[in-house]
Design a protein around this motif. Structure first.
Motif, PDB file in Angstrom:
ATOM      1  N   SER A   1       0.936  -1.197   0.181  1.00 16.91           N
ATOM      2  CA  SER A   1      -0.024  -0.094   0.215  1.00 16.91           C
ATOM      3  C   SER A   1       0.873   1.140  -0.199  1.00 16.91           C
ATOM      4  N   HIS A   2       2.089   1.160   0.187  1.00 10.04           N
ATOM      5  CA  HIS A   2       3.034   2.362   0.382  1.00 10.04           C
ATOM      6  C   HIS A   2       3.729   2.578  -0.853  1.00 10.04           C
ATOM      7  N   GLY A   3       2.572   2.845  -2.027  1.00  7.72           N
ATOM      8  CA  GLY A   3       3.212   3.017  -3.567  1.00  7.72           C
ATOM      9  C   GLY A   3       2.025   2.383  -4.391  1.00  7.72           C
ATOM     10  N   ASP A   4       1.147   1.721  -3.700  1.00  2.97           N
ATOM     11  CA  ASP A   4       0.006   1.241  -4.394  1.00  2.97           C
ATOM     12  C   ASP A   4       0.275   0.307  -5.803  1.00  2.97           C
ATOM     13  N   PHE A   5       1.008  -0.518  -5.380  1.00  7.12           N
ATOM     14  CA  PHE A   5       1.616  -1.547  -6.662  1.00  7.12           C
ATOM     15  C   PHE A   5       1.230  -2.946  -6.416  1.00  7.12           C
ATOM     16  N   GLY A   6       0.598  -3.075  -5.215  1.00  9.54           N
ATOM     17  CA  GLY A   6      -0.171  -4.533  -5.239  1.00  9.54           C
ATOM     18  C   GLY A   6       0.844  -5.623  -5.293  1.00  9.54           C
ATOM     19  N   GLU A   7       0.524  -6.430  -6.116  1.00 12.49           N
ATOM     20  CA  GLU A   7       1.242  -7.654  -6.694  1.00 12.49           C
ATOM     21  C   GLU A   7       1.437  -7.733  -8.079  1.00 12.49           C
ATOM     22  N   VAL A   8       1.630  -6.468  -8.809  1.00 11.52           N
ATOM     23  CA  VAL A   8       1.830  -6.406 -10.144  1.00 11.52           C
ATOM     24  C   VAL A   8       3.472  -6.656 -10.279  1.00 11.52           C
ATOM     25  N   THR A   9       3.634  -7.416 -11.440  1.00 13.16           N
ATOM     26  CA  THR A   9       5.113  -7.608 -11.707  1.00 13.16           C
ATOM     27  C   THR A   9       6.030  -6.456 -11.754  1.00 13.16           C
TER      28      THR A   9
ATOM     29  N   LYS B   1       9.014   9.855   8.932  1.00  8.25           N
ATOM     30  CA  LYS B   1       7.579   9.629   9.727  1.00  8.25           C
ATOM     31  C   LYS B   1       7.209   8.315   9.853  1.00  8.25           C
ATOM     32  N   VAL B   2       6.114   8.156  10.794  1.00  5.68           N
ATOM     33  CA  VAL B   2       5.600   6.718  10.872  1.00  5.68           C
ATOM     34  C   VAL B   2       4.073   7.125  10.426  1.00  5.68           C
ATOM     35  N   ASN B   3       3.340   5.917  10.317  1.00  2.00           N
ATOM     36  CA  ASN B   3       1.961   6.225   9.901  1.00  2.00           C
ATOM     37  C   ASN B   3       1.835   6.632   8.573  1.00  2.00           C
ATOM     38  N   ASN B   4       2.608   6.572   7.843  1.00  2.00           N
ATOM     39  CA  ASN B   4       2.579   7.053   6.164  1.00  2.00           C
ATOM     40  C   ASN B   4       1.146   6.632   5.613  1.00  2.00           C
ATOM     41  N   GLY B   5       0.702   5.483   6.050  1.00  2.00           N
ATOM     42  CA  GLY B   5      -0.476   4.953   5.455  1.00  2.00           C
ATOM     43  C   GLY B   5      -0.393   4.639   4.067  1.00  2.00           C
ATOM     44  N   SER B   6      -1.039   5.257   2.923  1.00  2.00           N
ATOM     45  CA  SER B   6      -0.905   4.775   1.684  1.00  2.00           C
ATOM     46  C   SER B   6      -0.007   5.475   0.706  1.00  2.00           C
ATOM     47  N   ASN B   7       0.636   6.593   1.320  1.00  2.00           N
ATOM     48  CA  ASN B   7       1.684   7.186   0.506  1.00  2.00           C
ATOM     49  C   ASN B   7       3.014   6.629   0.341  1.00  2.00           C
ATOM     50  N   PRO B   8       3.652   6.762  -0.750  1.00  4.09           N
ATOM     51  CA  PRO B   8       4.704   6.147  -1.361  1.00  4.09           C
ATOM     52  C   PRO B   8       5.896   6.383  -0.383  1.00  4.09           C
ATOM     53  N   TYR B   9       5.932   6.479   0.761  1.00  2.00           N
ATOM     54  CA  TYR B   9       7.096   6.478   1.627  1.00  2.00           C
ATOM     55  C   TYR B   9       6.785   5.366   2.886  1.00  2.00           C
ATOM     56  N   ILE B  10       8.094   5.266   3.329  1.00  2.52           N
ATOM     57  CA  ILE B  10       8.144   4.351   4.625  1.00  2.52           C
ATOM     58  C   ILE B  10       9.394   5.028   5.462  1.00  2.52           C
ATOM     59  N   GLY B  11       8.791   5.036   6.748  1.00  2.60           N
ATOM     60  CA  GLY B  11       9.838   5.787   7.728  1.00  2.60           C
ATOM     61  C   GLY B  11      10.479   4.260   8.772  1.00  2.60           C
ATOM     62  N   LYS B  12      11.261   4.841   9.722  1.00  7.08           N
ATOM     63  CA  LYS B  12      11.925   6.215   9.754  1.00  7.08           C
ATOM     64  C   LYS B  12      13.238   6.064   9.120  1.00  7.08           C
ATOM     65  N   LEU B  13      13.708   6.843   8.379  1.00  9.66           N
ATOM     66  CA  LEU B  13      14.994   6.707   7.665  1.00  9.66           C
ATOM     67  C   LEU B  13      16.136   6.661   8.660  1.00  9.66           C
TER      68      LEU B  13
END
Length: 268
Positions: free
Chosen positions: A123-131, A211-223
């Motif tokens: 969900s962090h980028g909305d790419f699902g299971e796509v190749t 950040k944490v709690n990025n939800g569906s944004n194309p980000y992941i924390g914490k760097l």
């Protein structure tokens, strides 16, 4: 052939002397990952060696995105049985987060099974299971179904309560902390994804943030935490063999941060 690695870690004074004289010893932190050399520096990485910052990141993106073979999501099952095979039991795989050795045949969706964990949550980028990002073996690992569900799409950070069956992993409402032996693996997988997928191939531009709690944004924390984990938990023989297998047998690209963990600091 596995990369030849040379590491130079700072030596630090242990707390023994401090205890003897009744002084509280300071908290020790990991030294930054030391410079390494690999067998691929004059070939695969030749256009990246010596660079830093955005120049290094751009060069690595070009290198690890070129001539990549992609597999389907269904093919990931069998690939993980090879890439994550237990070195002490060829009938089993080693599970991420828990460290448990489990039968290869127990892949599925039931309690007690293992399934395909997207370390960079789908969900962090909305790419699902796509190749592509959804099937990239450099961030897909076998994990216990229940532990995987607990991790969900949470960001990575320190702290929380003990995850049952998680091998020492912790979690709270918005973050997940893997067991110590997997922290560096997680960091290097996340940062690989950030370099590999930069928005130029029709997928989201994946980036780590603070950040944490990025939800569906194309980000992941914490760097900052991921960088710390990269330093604290250097690449293991298991991780290096996995990188080699993906390169030789499946995707024909490498995770540069396994070969050169010091490049994390050089870029971020």
């Amino acid at each position: 052939m596995l990369a030849t690695r040379i590491r130079r870690w700072k030596s630090v004074a242990l707390a023994t002397t401090a205890v003897l004289v009744g002084i509280t010893a300071p908290t020790l932190t990991a030294s930054p990952a030391a410079a390494t050399t690999t067998a691929y520096d004059s070939t695969y990485y030749k256009n990246a060696v010596g660079k830093t910052g955005t120049s290094l990141k751009s060069s690595l993106h070009t290198i690890i995105s070129a001539n990549v073979s992609k597999i389907s999501y269904s093919a990931v099952w069998n690939a993980l049985k090879v890439t994550d095979q237990d070195p002490n039991n060829s009938s089993n795989v080693i599970l991420l987060y828990s460290g448990v050795s489990r039968s290869k045949s127990l892949n599925g969706g039931d309690v007690g099974d293992w399934n395909r964990e997207h370390v960079w949550a789908k969900s962090h980028g909305d790419f699902g299971e796509v190749t592509g990002p959804g099937t990239d073996l450099h961030h897909l690992r076998p994990a216990d179904v229940t532990v995987n569900s607990i991790r969900g799409n949470k960001d990575f950070d320190n702290g929380g309560s003990t995850v049952s069956g998680g091998g020492g992993s912790l979690t709270d409402s918005d973050s997940f902390e893997p067991r110590d032996a997997d922290k560096g693996d997680v960091a290097r997988m996340i940062l690989y994804m950030a370099v590999r997928y930069d928005g130029g191939d029709g997928f989201a531009d994946l980036e780590p943030n603070e950040k944490v709690n990025n939800g569906s944004n194309p980000y992941i924390g914490k760097l900052s935490v991921l960088k710390q984990w990269n330093d604290e938990d250097p690449p293991s023989a298991f991780e290096e063999k996995r990188n080699q297998t993906i390169y030789d047998t499946y995707q024909h690209n490498r995770n540069p941060f396994i070969d050169h963990p010091e490049w994390v600091e050089a870029i971020w």
